[in-house]
Design a protein around this motif. Structure first.
Motif, PDB file in Angstrom:
ATOM      1  N   SER A   1       0.817  -1.212   0.000  1.00  0.00           N
ATOM      2  CA  SER A   1       0.000   0.000   0.000  1.00  0.00           C
ATOM      3  C   SER A   1       0.851   1.262   0.000  1.00  0.00           C
ATOM      4  O   SER A   1       0.452   2.288  -0.570  1.00  0.00           O
ATOM      5  CB  SER A   1      -0.942  -0.008   1.208  1.00  0.00           C
TER       6      SER A   1
ATOM      7  N   ILE B   1       1.609   1.902  -3.538  1.00  0.00           N
ATOM      8  CA  ILE B   1       0.436   2.477  -4.202  1.00  0.00           C
ATOM      9  C   ILE B   1       0.332   3.969  -3.873  1.00  0.00           C
ATOM     10  O   ILE B   1       0.152   4.798  -4.761  1.00  0.00           O
ATOM     11  CB  ILE B   1      -0.855   1.738  -3.782  1.00  0.00           C
TER      12      ILE B   1
ATOM     13  N   GLU C   1       0.587   6.840  -6.930  1.00  0.00           N
ATOM     14  CA  GLU C   1      -0.681   7.444  -7.365  1.00  0.00           C
ATOM     15  C   GLU C   1      -0.660   8.955  -7.166  1.00  0.00           C
ATOM     16  O   GLU C   1      -0.243   9.445  -6.128  1.00  0.00           O
ATOM     17  CB  GLU C   1      -1.859   6.842  -6.592  1.00  0.00           C
TER      18      GLU C   1
ATOM     19  N   TRP D   1      -7.666   2.277  -3.437  1.00  0.00           N
ATOM     20  CA  TRP D   1      -6.870   1.065  -3.661  1.00  0.00           C
ATOM     21  C   TRP D   1      -6.401   0.459  -2.337  1.00  0.00           C
ATOM     22  O   TRP D   1      -6.409  -0.756  -2.150  1.00  0.00           O
ATOM     23  CB  TRP D   1      -5.669   1.357  -4.556  1.00  0.00           C
TER      24      TRP D   1
ATOM     25  N   THR E   1      -6.553  -7.692  -4.767  1.00  0.00           N
ATOM     26  CA  THR E   1      -6.476  -6.294  -5.191  1.00  0.00           C
ATOM     27  C   THR E   1      -5.083  -5.970  -5.720  1.00  0.00           C
ATOM     28  O   THR E   1      -4.947  -5.307  -6.749  1.00  0.00           O
ATOM     29  CB  THR E   1      -6.812  -5.352  -4.014  1.00  0.00           C
TER      30      THR E   1
ATOM     31  N   TYR F   1      -4.185  -4.524  -9.357  1.00  0.00           N
ATOM     32  CA  TYR F   1      -3.459  -3.251  -9.464  1.00  0.00           C
ATOM     33  C   TYR F   1      -2.224  -3.415 -10.344  1.00  0.00           C
ATOM     34  O   TYR F   1      -1.971  -2.617 -11.243  1.00  0.00           O
ATOM     35  CB  TYR F   1      -3.075  -2.757  -8.069  1.00  0.00           C
TER      36      TYR F   1
ATOM     37  N   HIS G   1      -1.585  -1.732 -14.118  1.00  0.00           N
ATOM     38  CA  HIS G   1      -0.494  -0.788 -14.347  1.00  0.00           C
ATOM     39  C   HIS G   1       0.609  -1.351 -15.237  1.00  0.00           C
ATOM     40  O   HIS G   1       1.320  -0.583 -15.881  1.00  0.00           O
ATOM     41  CB  HIS G   1       0.009  -0.244 -13.014  1.00  0.00           C
TER      42      HIS G   1
END
Length: 108
Positions: free
Chosen positions: A56, A59, A63, A72, A83, A87, A91
């Motif tokens: 995370s 991410i 982002e 996300w 997830t 993701y 990407h």
């Protein structure tokens, strides 16, 4: 990059199957209490959520929108690496072979 896309897709399929199996055959509360009553079950959950947190962070770094990153991350904490696999696959496709864009996102 073709291999990475294949592996990410394989992970999405594997996680989809595992989640469907777990939700249709298992009992979340009974099985969850069994995991939490086992010391190695607790270790496994801590290990899992450390991984979710580290992923995370990537991410959040890549982002541009805090709102999108937050969505996300919430999905990661609820659905796990299902997830994460989605993701990564998205990407990898959007980066069109550019590894720097894949890893760095809008910070490239």
């Amino acid at each position: 990059m073709k291999t990475a896309k294949f592996l990410a897709l394989l992970c999405v399929v594997a996680m989809t199957g595992a989640l469907i199996y777990g939700f249709t055959v298992g009992d979340f509360f009974v099985d969850g209490s069994a995991i939490l009553s086992n010391p190695w079950g607790i270790v496994s959950l801590v290990d899992l959520y450390v991984g979710f947190t580290l992923f995370s962070m990537w991410i959040a770094f890549r982002e541009k929108s805090a709102f999108i990153a937050g969505l996300w991350i919430i999905l990661m904490m609820v659905f796990g690496f299902f997830t994460g696999a989605i993701y990564v696959l998205i990407h990898l496709i959007l980066s069109k072979g550019d590894w720097n864009l894949f890893f760095m996102g809008d910070r490239k």
